[in-house]
Scaffold this active site. Structure first.
Site, PDB file in Angstrom:
ATOM      1  N   CYS A 255       0.836  -1.204   0.000  1.00 41.90           N
ATOM      2  CA  CYS A 255       0.000   0.000   0.000  1.00 41.90           C
ATOM      3  C   CYS A 255       0.868   1.250   0.000  1.00 41.90           C
ATOM      4  O   CYS A 255       0.631   2.195  -0.767  1.00 41.90           O
ATOM      5  CB  CYS A 255      -0.927  -0.010   1.215  1.00 41.90           C
ATOM      6  SG  CYS A 255      -2.152   1.324   1.227  1.00 41.90           S
ATOM      7  N   CYS A 256       1.898   1.269   0.855  1.00 41.87           N
ATOM      8  CA  CYS A 256       2.816   2.407   0.883  1.00 41.87           C
ATOM      9  C   CYS A 256       3.503   2.577  -0.468  1.00 41.87           C
ATOM     10  O   CYS A 256       3.721   3.700  -0.935  1.00 41.87           O
ATOM     11  CB  CYS A 256       3.875   2.211   1.970  1.00 41.87           C
ATOM     12  SG  CYS A 256       3.294   2.430   3.669  1.00 41.87           S
TER      13      CYS A 256
ATOM     14  N   CYS B 215      -0.930   8.681   7.003  1.00 42.27           N
ATOM     15  CA  CYS B 215      -2.295   8.357   6.592  1.00 42.27           C
ATOM     16  C   CYS B 215      -3.159   8.101   7.834  1.00 42.27           C
ATOM     17  O   CYS B 215      -2.682   7.558   8.839  1.00 42.27           O
ATOM     18  CB  CYS B 215      -2.300   7.122   5.700  1.00 42.27           C
ATOM     19  SG  CYS B 215      -1.499   7.370   4.102  1.00 42.27           S
TER      20      CYS B 215
ATOM     21  N   CYS C  91      -3.348   4.616   9.518  1.00 47.58           N
ATOM     22  CA  CYS C  91      -2.064   4.064   9.961  1.00 47.58           C
ATOM     23  C   CYS C  91      -1.373   4.922  11.013  1.00 47.58           C
ATOM     24  O   CYS C  91      -0.197   4.704  11.317  1.00 47.58           O
ATOM     25  CB  CYS C  91      -1.137   3.893   8.771  1.00 47.58           C
ATOM     26  SG  CYS C  91      -1.789   2.786   7.500  1.00 47.58           S
TER      27      CYS C  91
ATOM     28  N   CYS D 211       8.225   3.859   5.842  1.00 49.38           N
ATOM     29  CA  CYS D 211       7.315   3.474   4.768  1.00 49.38           C
ATOM     30  C   CYS D 211       8.052   3.167   3.477  1.00 49.38           C
ATOM     31  O   CYS D 211       7.464   2.681   2.525  1.00 49.38           O
ATOM     32  CB  CYS D 211       6.295   4.579   4.520  1.00 49.38           C
ATOM     33  SG  CYS D 211       7.046   6.135   4.010  1.00 49.38           S
TER      34      CYS D 211
END
Length: 253
Positions: free
Chosen positions: A121-122, A204, A207, A232
């Site tokens: 996702c990162c 985010c 997170c 990240c």
């Protein structure tokens, strides 16, 4: 190339030693005309650097990575910054097709399930857009400070980023969190209100959480994972795989 890069970094470290953050920004911008860039996530440190760039009209491009999962408070800080300085901040978004495919295959919260999923996702939302933003640039400024985490204390205020093939500069590297707050208040710089609610490192929304008394500065980021050396992937300075996150500790889930 590696030897030449190391020699340049060594020279720059010597040239910039003892200079203020504003002087570092100005000197680097002069040495790398048209190829100096600053990434902001609208955190406290980034707001200071943005202030210095805009107040001194330095020829440094300011950009941000909009992951589409930021806090509303972050967007509000972004807007207040535009109103305060009247300067542009260029947004970079993740590739639409990559986000759509990720959500189709794994749903919107796959990053909670494994370190691999979280890094995927990162990678889509942050690392790939950053690669586009840095393309063709030679000098990259960040808001990294040494005291933010144990692994960042091993970094330097000037370093070669082999992954992006450019030089990274951290003008506030030796600043304390208290110094940052003092500067922000002294210059009436807009700041993210989440900082006053225990959020010291803001990423985010899904997170990031506020930290508790005595916790590490980065404890609020990806808190369900092992707490050692979490990043990240944006600030990896080596080539090859990025071993910055330990395997998930199942007892913390």
């Amino acid at each position: 190339m590696q030897v030449a890069s190391e020699a340049l970094v060594t020279r720059l470290r010597q040239q910039l030693a003892g200079l203020s953050a504003a002087e570092i920004l100005a000197e680097v911008a002069a040495q790398f005309p048209g190829t100096a860039i600053f990434s902001t996530s609208f955190g406290l440190e980034d707001q200071i650097i943005t202030h210095l760039i805009f107040e001194h009209n330095l020829p440094i491009k300011v950009f941000t990575l909009d992951t589409a999962r930021n806090f509303q408070e972050t967007y509000s800080t972004w807007n207040k910054t535009l109103l305060r300085y009247g300067k542009s901040i260029e947004p970079y978004f993740p590739q639409q097709s990559a986000v759509e495919q990720l959500l189709l295959e794994k749903g919107p919260n796959s990053f909670y399930e494994s370190v691999g999923n979280r890094k995927e996702c990162c990678g889509i939302r942050k690392v790939e857009p950053l690669r586009r933003a840095l393309l063709g640039q030679q000098a990259w400024f960040t808001g990294i400070r040494a005291e933010q985490s144990a692994n960042r204390q091993d970094m330097h205020a000037v370093e070669w980023d082999a992954g992006h093939q450019l030089i990274k500069f951290h003008p506030l590297f030796d600043w304390t969190f208290e110094q940052c707050w003092d500067f922000v208040h002294a210059h009436s710089i807009p700041f993210n209100p989440l900082h006053q609610q225990g959020f010291v490192s803001i990423g985010c929304a899904p997170c990031t959480r506020a930290i508790k008394a005595g916790e590490d500065f980065r404890a609020g980021r990806w808190w369900w994972e092992d707490q050692s050396a979490k990043e990240c992937g944006l600030h990896s300075t080596h080539n090859g795989p990025d071993p910055v996150v330990e395997p998930v500790n199942a007892s913390t889930l």
